[in-house]
Scaffold this motif. Sequence first.
Motif, PDB file in Angstrom:
ATOM      1  N   LEU A 154     106.016  -0.597  27.980  1.00 58.67           N
ATOM      2  CA  LEU A 154     105.435  -1.656  26.703  1.00 58.67           C
ATOM      3  C   LEU A 154     106.165  -0.705  25.728  1.00 58.67           C
ATOM      4  CD1 LEU A 154     101.725  -2.098  28.114  1.00 58.67           C
ATOM      5  CD2 LEU A 154     103.389  -3.092  27.869  1.00 58.67           C
ATOM      6  N   ASN A 155     106.272   0.758  25.578  1.00 60.03           N
ATOM      7  CA  ASN A 155     107.454   0.722  24.086  1.00 60.03           C
ATOM      8  C   ASN A 155     108.369   0.558  24.207  1.00 60.03           C
ATOM      9  OD1 ASN A 155     104.597   2.004  22.799  1.00 60.03           O
ATOM     10  ND2 ASN A 155     105.502   4.311  23.961  1.00 60.03           N
ATOM     11  N   VAL A 156     108.973   0.482  25.254  1.00 60.68           N
ATOM     12  CA  VAL A 156     111.157  -0.066  25.100  1.00 60.68           C
ATOM     13  C   VAL A 156     110.906  -1.440  24.617  1.00 60.68           C
ATOM     14  CG1 VAL A 156     112.638   0.121  26.942  1.00 60.68           C
ATOM     15  CG2 VAL A 156     111.102   1.967  26.582  1.00 60.68           C
ATOM     16  N   TYR A 157     109.940  -2.085  25.126  1.00 62.05           N
ATOM     17  CA  TYR A 157     109.573  -3.422  24.801  1.00 62.05           C
ATOM     18  C   TYR A 157     109.382  -3.966  23.512  1.00 62.05           C
ATOM     19  CZ  TYR A 157     111.929  -4.695  29.005  1.00 62.05           C
ATOM     20  OH  TYR A 157     112.180  -5.040  30.460  1.00 62.05           O
ATOM     21  N   GLY A 158     109.134  -2.673  22.633  1.00 63.89           N
ATOM     22  CA  GLY A 158     108.229  -2.788  21.218  1.00 63.89           C
ATOM     23  C   GLY A 158     106.945  -3.804  21.284  1.00 63.89           C
ATOM     24  N   LEU A 208      94.495   2.415  33.749  1.00 61.98           N
ATOM     25  CA  LEU A 208      95.445   2.475  34.365  1.00 61.98           C
ATOM     26  C   LEU A 208      96.003   1.050  35.228  1.00 61.98           C
ATOM     27  CD1 LEU A 208      98.400   3.273  35.961  1.00 61.98           C
ATOM     28  CD2 LEU A 208      97.016   4.340  37.529  1.00 61.98           C
ATOM     29  N   PHE A 209      94.274   1.079  35.508  1.00 63.13           N
ATOM     30  CA  PHE A 209      94.889  -1.183  36.180  1.00 63.13           C
ATOM     31  C   PHE A 209      95.114  -2.271  34.521  1.00 63.13           C
ATOM     32  CE2 PHE A 209      92.615  -5.231  37.153  1.00 63.13           C
ATOM     33  CZ  PHE A 209      92.683  -5.076  37.939  1.00 63.13           C
ATOM     34  N   PHE A 210      94.625  -1.561  33.934  1.00 64.78           N
ATOM     35  CA  PHE A 210      95.005  -2.271  32.611  1.00 64.78           C
ATOM     36  C   PHE A 210      96.058  -3.003  32.322  1.00 64.78           C
ATOM     37  CE2 PHE A 210      94.823  -3.057  28.436  1.00 64.78           C
ATOM     38  CZ  PHE A 210      94.532  -4.273  27.623  1.00 64.78           C
ATOM     39  N   THR A 211      96.557  -1.110  31.920  1.00 60.01           N
ATOM     40  CA  THR A 211      98.897  -0.784  31.760  1.00 60.01           C
ATOM     41  C   THR A 211      99.392  -1.245  32.562  1.00 60.01           C
ATOM     42  OG1 THR A 211      97.078   1.538  30.520  1.00 60.01           O
ATOM     43  CG2 THR A 211      99.471   0.381  31.115  1.00 60.01           C
ATOM     44  N   VAL A 212      98.904  -1.418  33.598  1.00 58.16           N
ATOM     45  CA  VAL A 212      99.611  -2.031  34.451  1.00 58.16           C
ATOM     46  C   VAL A 212      99.555  -3.899  34.826  1.00 58.16           C
ATOM     47  CG1 VAL A 212     100.218  -2.015  37.186  1.00 58.16           C
ATOM     48  CG2 VAL A 212     100.037  -0.171  36.190  1.00 58.16           C
ATOM     49  N   ALA A 213      98.605  -3.898  35.094  1.00 51.48           N
ATOM     50  CA  ALA A 213      98.071  -5.561  34.795  1.00 51.48           C
ATOM     51  C   ALA A 213      98.957  -6.206  33.474  1.00 51.48           C
ATOM     52  CB  ALA A 213      97.103  -6.265  33.871  1.00 51.48           C
ATOM     53  N   ILE A 214      98.569  -5.636  32.002  1.00 50.60           N
ATOM     54  CA  ILE A 214      99.121  -6.110  30.805  1.00 50.60           C
ATOM     55  C   ILE A 214     101.336  -5.994  30.933  1.00 50.60           C
ATOM     56  CG2 ILE A 214     100.304  -5.342  28.686  1.00 50.60           C
ATOM     57  CD1 ILE A 214      97.612  -6.847  28.922  1.00 50.60           C
ATOM     58  N   VAL A 215     101.695  -5.076  31.927  1.00 49.31           N
ATOM     59  CA  VAL A 215     103.066  -5.130  32.280  1.00 49.31           C
ATOM     60  C   VAL A 215     103.691  -5.860  33.311  1.00 49.31           C
ATOM     61  CG1 VAL A 215     104.791  -3.439  33.201  1.00 49.31           C
ATOM     62  CG2 VAL A 215     103.358  -2.592  31.433  1.00 49.31           C
ATOM     63  N   HIS A 216     102.828  -5.590  33.897  1.00 50.07           N
ATOM     64  CA  HIS A 216     102.852  -7.334  35.728  1.00 50.07           C
ATOM     65  C   HIS A 216     102.860  -8.737  34.446  1.00 50.07           C
ATOM     66  CE1 HIS A 216     105.429  -4.757  37.676  1.00 50.07           C
ATOM     67  NE2 HIS A 216     104.427  -3.954  37.768  1.00 50.07           N
ATOM     68  N   TRP A 217     101.952  -9.128  34.343  1.00 47.45           N
ATOM     69  CA  TRP A 217     101.382 -10.214  33.851  1.00 47.45           C
ATOM     70  C   TRP A 217     101.580 -10.438  32.452  1.00 47.45           C
ATOM     71  CZ3 TRP A 217      97.932  -7.967  37.429  1.00 47.45           C
ATOM     72  CH2 TRP A 217      97.887  -8.202  38.503  1.00 47.45           C
TER      73      TRP A 217
END
Length: 464
Positions: A154-158, A208-217
């Motif tokens: 998420l940091n890499v993509y700003g 962790l579940f929340f973060t993975v969901a944000i990255v993928h969806w």
Amino acid sequence: MSRQPTSRVLDKGLWGMSAPMLVDQAVTFTIPLTDMFFLSRVSDSAAAAVGAVSPLVFAGNTLLMVTAFAGSSIASQRIGANRYDLATATMMAYVLLITGLALLTALAINIGGVFVAGWMPLSAVVEQHAVAYLGVIGWMVALWGLRAAFQTILNVYGEPKWNTASNFVFFAANIIGNSIVVFGLFGVPPLGVIGVAWASVAAIGCSLFFTVAIVHWKLGLRLPLRRGLAEFPSLIRPVVRIAAPASLEPVSFNMYMIALNWIVAGVGDLALKVKVYTFNTFLFCLMISVALSMATEVIIAQRVGRNELDEADRQMRQSVKVALWGTGLLALFWVIFYRPVLGIYTDDPAILALGFWVFVLAFLSEPARTVNIVMGGALRSTGDAAFISYSTIAVIWLFSVPLAYVLTITLAWGIYGVLAAAVVDESVRAVIKWWRWRRGHWREYGVAAREAREARRRDMKSEV
């Protein structure tokens, strides 16, 4: 083929990236304070026990986080060169690497941590609490490392704002879980230290579940699993080139903290309690330097990927100045209000009596620690990690630990000796990092520059 997102890091700049990261780190560094509050409700001995062995937990966290940041710096340099497909493949590779490391780290802490606690000169009550905590907390470290991998993406993509939201999820779940297991809410019997450990595991699982969901969806990023597996050795090689030496420094530093706690425990339980409460309070100062360091790492990595080296140099200097002002003011606040701060944890008059000078010495170490964090991150993001790591290890174990022992035990300065040694240690390492940056070797360590040199060597060999 689905459209992949593009990075907005350079458009946002230092302030746009660091502002949400600052909130993110404020939440992150509030967590040790809240945990210490709940542990102090169990007893001062419980708080001292967890504080004494927490550097072992931090070492595990650091190993995984440094690996994640090393991977993200390579991915950022790829994005800076507009090679998005290679960047996402790199992300997949370091997620796979961290998954394996996370499992090994959890087992090492849960099993090996017991031996560390037994080796330290802790009283019987304190050791009992430490062993109970270490038997569980390794799983929290593993989940924390996995979350760090996705947070760096998420940091890499700003998009660091989502990491802030993730930490709010963790913070809320941690408060609720600790309240239940410490105060016995909803009919649950009070579970003490082991309950606090399981509350942390559950809280980081939700985050962790929340973060993975944000990255993928939400971000819509698709990590290429097949390519990550098929090309894993070549993708992970430049990551390991940074992560292997870079992880040595912070892991060694946390082992140094264990050594300091061992020295302090030899003085007595009172000194250990004061040290633990002070250290966890001043951890909160790190929110500014860590947030700025994280933002600076991503920006500098992309600048290096674009071969904009002068802009990278200016960015590092600006980040150090801002971080010094921020951490200095916050540390001064803790010194001024040391008594009510310590009063949050304890009403022991012996602890409160030692508080002022302990807080002053902790305050004096903050400027140098800030330089170490920001400049160390900047050097790692360019690929110049080995020299800093090796020099840091040499300073810590050949100079700082012996100095701490002499001041604390031989000269009988007690807790003041450990903190005075910490001031000298941070200052020496800060000077080394500043000197290394000024030398400019980091300009030749970027992945693009390294690959260009390797290509030239191959061409020369083929011509021969």
